[in-house]
Design a protein around this motif. Structure first.
Motif, mmCIF file in Angstrom:
data_model
loop_
_atom_site.group_PDB
_atom_site.id
_atom_site.type_symbol
_atom_site.label_atom_id
_atom_site.label_comp_id
_atom_site.label_asym_id
_atom_site.label_seq_id
_atom_site.Cartn_x
_atom_site.Cartn_y
_atom_site.Cartn_z
ATOM 1 N N ASN A 134 0.801 -1.227 0.000
ATOM 2 C CA ASN A 134 0.000 0.000 0.000
ATOM 3 C C ASN A 134 0.830 1.271 0.000
ATOM 4 O OD1 ASN A 134 -2.607 -1.305 0.023
ATOM 5 N ND2 ASN A 134 -2.143 -1.880 2.119
ATOM 6 N N SER A 135 2.159 1.134 -0.178
ATOM 7 C CA SER A 135 2.973 2.305 -0.462
ATOM 8 C C SER A 135 2.664 2.768 -1.880
ATOM 9 C CB SER A 135 4.462 1.976 -0.332
ATOM 10 O OG SER A 135 4.793 1.641 0.997
ATOM 11 N N ILE A 136 2.881 4.038 -2.137
ATOM 12 C CA ILE A 136 2.549 4.641 -3.427
ATOM 13 C C ILE A 136 3.807 5.183 -4.078
ATOM 14 C CG2 ILE A 136 1.254 6.481 -4.583
ATOM 15 C CD1 ILE A 136 -0.703 6.414 -2.211
ATOM 16 N N CYS A 137 3.986 4.887 -5.358
ATOM 17 C CA CYS A 137 5.068 5.465 -6.144
ATOM 18 C C CYS A 137 4.483 5.951 -7.461
ATOM 19 C CB CYS A 137 6.162 4.427 -6.394
ATOM 20 S SG CYS A 137 7.519 5.009 -7.423
ATOM 21 N N VAL A 138 4.678 7.240 -7.783
ATOM 22 C CA VAL A 138 4.044 7.834 -8.964
ATOM 23 C C VAL A 138 5.105 8.477 -9.859
ATOM 24 C CG1 VAL A 138 2.250 9.382 -9.809
ATOM 25 C CG2 VAL A 138 2.026 8.354 -7.528
ATOM 26 N N PRO A 139 5.487 7.829 -10.970
ATOM 27 C CA PRO A 139 6.407 8.462 -11.923
ATOM 28 C C PRO A 139 5.641 9.458 -12.797
ATOM 29 C CG PRO A 139 5.829 6.256 -12.666
ATOM 30 C CD PRO A 139 5.156 6.439 -11.333
ATOM 31 N N LEU A 140 6.278 10.573 -13.151
ATOM 32 C CA LEU A 140 5.623 11.633 -13.895
ATOM 33 C C LEU A 140 6.524 12.101 -15.035
ATOM 34 C CD1 LEU A 140 4.566 13.509 -10.671
ATOM 35 C CD2 LEU A 140 2.945 12.419 -12.230
ATOM 36 N N THR A 141 5.938 12.448 -16.161
ATOM 37 C CA THR A 141 6.698 12.898 -17.322
ATOM 38 C C THR A 141 6.250 14.302 -17.707
ATOM 39 O OG1 THR A 141 6.892 10.629 -18.132
ATOM 40 C CG2 THR A 141 7.351 12.397 -19.693
ATOM 41 N N ALA A 142 7.124 15.264 -17.485
ATOM 42 C CA ALA A 142 6.806 16.656 -17.803
ATOM 43 C C ALA A 142 7.013 16.927 -19.287
ATOM 44 C CB ALA A 142 7.683 17.590 -16.968
ATOM 45 N N THR A 143 6.336 17.930 -19.798
ATOM 46 C CA THR A 143 6.513 18.322 -21.200
ATOM 47 C C THR A 143 7.885 18.967 -21.392
ATOM 48 O OG1 THR A 143 5.625 20.548 -20.847
ATOM 49 C CG2 THR A 143 4.042 18.796 -21.360
ATOM 50 N N ALA A 144 8.330 19.020 -22.637
ATOM 51 C CA ALA A 144 9.599 19.675 -22.946
ATOM 52 C C ALA A 144 9.546 21.148 -22.555
ATOM 53 C CB ALA A 144 9.907 19.530 -24.437
ATOM 54 N N ARG A 145 8.385 21.767 -22.720
ATOM 55 C CA ARG A 145 8.223 23.175 -22.344
ATOM 56 C C ARG A 145 8.403 23.351 -20.841
ATOM 57 N NH1 ARG A 145 5.246 28.030 -23.558
ATOM 58 N NH2 ARG A 145 4.154 28.788 -21.710
ATOM 59 N N LEU B 281 9.128 12.336 -9.874
ATOM 60 C CA LEU B 281 8.732 11.103 -9.184
ATOM 61 C C LEU B 281 8.309 11.477 -7.774
ATOM 62 C CD1 LEU B 281 8.782 7.890 -9.360
ATOM 63 C CD2 LEU B 281 11.031 8.045 -8.276
ATOM 64 N N CYS B 282 7.201 10.915 -7.304
ATOM 65 C CA CYS B 282 6.780 11.190 -5.933
ATOM 66 C C CYS B 282 6.187 9.927 -5.336
ATOM 67 C CB CYS B 282 5.785 12.348 -5.872
ATOM 68 S SG CYS B 282 4.198 12.028 -6.692
ATOM 69 N N GLY B 283 6.015 9.941 -4.020
ATOM 70 C CA GLY B 283 5.466 8.751 -3.395
ATOM 71 C C GLY B 283 5.189 8.928 -1.920
ATOM 72 N N HIS B 284 4.517 7.940 -1.383
ATOM 73 C CA HIS B 284 4.183 7.842 0.045
ATOM 74 C C HIS B 284 4.540 6.423 0.452
ATOM 75 C CE1 HIS B 284 0.875 8.402 3.369
ATOM 76 N NE2 HIS B 284 2.046 8.007 3.860
ATOM 77 N N ASP C 251 -2.963 13.793 -5.409
ATOM 78 C CA ASP C 251 -3.442 14.380 -6.667
ATOM 79 C C ASP C 251 -2.763 13.740 -7.872
ATOM 80 O OD1 ASP C 251 -5.067 16.066 -5.252
ATOM 81 O OD2 ASP C 251 -3.801 17.832 -5.475
ATOM 82 N N TYR C 252 -1.440 13.593 -7.810
ATOM 83 C CA TYR C 252 -0.723 13.031 -8.954
ATOM 84 C C TYR C 252 -1.081 11.571 -9.181
ATOM 85 C CZ TYR C 252 2.153 17.261 -9.146
ATOM 86 O OH TYR C 252 2.593 18.560 -9.275
ATOM 87 N N GLN C 253 -1.369 10.835 -8.111
ATOM 88 C CA GLN C 253 -1.780 9.440 -8.280
ATOM 89 C C GLN C 253 -3.144 9.353 -8.968
ATOM 90 O OE1 GLN C 253 -3.101 7.285 -4.856
ATOM 91 N NE2 GLN C 253 -2.370 5.323 -5.612
ATOM 92 N N LYS C 254 -4.035 10.276 -8.621
ATOM 93 C CA LYS C 254 -5.401 10.205 -9.147
ATOM 94 C C LYS C 254 -5.525 10.765 -10.559
ATOM 95 C CE LYS C 254 -7.579 10.573 -4.593
ATOM 96 N NZ LYS C 254 -8.348 11.467 -3.680
ATOM 97 N N VAL C 255 -4.920 11.937 -10.814
ATOM 98 C CA VAL C 255 -5.178 12.619 -12.086
ATOM 99 C C VAL C 255 -3.926 12.981 -12.870
ATOM 100 C CG1 VAL C 255 -7.340 13.570 -11.218
ATOM 101 C CG2 VAL C 255 -5.256 14.895 -10.956
#
Length: 279
Positions: free
Chosen positions: A11-22, A32-35, A139-143
């Motif tokens: 039940n730990s959370i790890c959320v990888p994220l990809t930002a735009t080039a801009r 990357l974020c997590g709980h 927020d990042y995990q959900k949307v």
């Protein structure tokens, strides 16, 4: 979905994220974020990492080796690392923490400036930063990512709070931190504003104002949010009934907890468990 490593509990959370080039060219952006809930086996050891790290210890303790020095972080402390040199951080007997890897124009220089004295930061603003990190992970995990400017602003706000002139207070000497710890440890009890204000030796009005300044929430909002967090954890990690969970977090009926979930989460406790749980 990232595969979680040794020492990271279910039940730990790890959320990888990809930002735009801009976003990468113009803004601060999350990577990357997590709980994490971790036992004593958790350890990260790297020669370097390309993205700075902001980590808030919610419970337990952690050890850090960085730039030839050894540091200790406890509940309520923040680790802030540029990650550009060898570093190792690990739990000592288990810990719960929130983290954010981020980057952006001038991010590395800013982190180095803030953490010049020590990568372990102890400020009045820590509790507020921890709550904001919790909200960001959720927020990042959900949307996923928001707008480029909004994501940048959230990160910059965290760093700005840390860059303020330090007002170091030990948690033992800070009555607001004392009551925050009391709320988290007695969330199943009936808790009143008067009780908390008396504990802090402040008037109810002064206490409410100071609590809001340091945490970003009114005292009773914080009580409700803490009850909600614990209820979520019990829904995900146990097979307890909704009514038993309601009693555990301080409500007299399952209906009261259900109303809270529908208002704050947008679904019932059972729907939350079915959507997110392992049972």
């Amino acid at each position: 979905m990232y595969e979680l490593g040794a020492g990271i509990l279910p039940n730990s959370i790890c959320v990888p994220l990809t930002a735009t080039a801009r976003a990468q060219a113009l803004y601060f952006y999350p990577v990357l974020c997590g709980h994490y809930y971790c036992d004593s086996q958790y350890q990260v050891s790297r020669p370097c990492y390309e993205n700075p790290l902001l980590l808030f210890v919610r419970s337990g303790s952690m050890a850090l080796e960085y730039d030839g020095e050894t540091y200790h972080a406890e509940k309520g402390d923040i680790l802030l690392l540029d990650c550009d040199r060898p570093h190792t951080y690990r739990t000592e007997s288990g810990a719960e923490f929130l983290y954010l890897h981020f980057d952006g124009s001038n991010a590395h220089d800013l982190v180095r400036a803030i953490a010049a004295e020590s990568p372990v930061v102890q400020r009045e603003e820590n509790m507020l930063i921890g709550q904001r990190l919790y909200d960001m992970v959720q927020d990042y995990q959900k949307v996923g990512l928001g707008s480029e400017a909004e994501d940048s602003m959230r990160i910059y706000q965290l760093l700005t709070w840390l860059a303020l002139p330090p007002r170091k207070l030990s948690r033992r000497d800070n009555p607001i931190n004392q009551t925050v710890e009391y709320i988290r440890e007695h969330v199943g009890n009936a808790i009143t504003l008067r009780e908390l204000a008396d504990m802090a030796h402040l008037s109810a009005c002064h206490y409410s104002h100071e609590f809001k300044r340091q945490t970003g929430f009114s005292p009773m909002e914080y009580v409700i949010n803490t009850r909600l967090e614990k209820a979520k954890m019990l829904l995900l990690q146990t097979t307890m009934s909704v009514i038993d969970i309601a009693y555990e977090v301080g409500y007299e009926s399952g209906g009261s907890l259900s109303n809270l979930f529908i208002k704050k989460v947008g679904c019932s406790p059972r729907e939350y468990r079915r959507t997110n749980g392992i049972f």
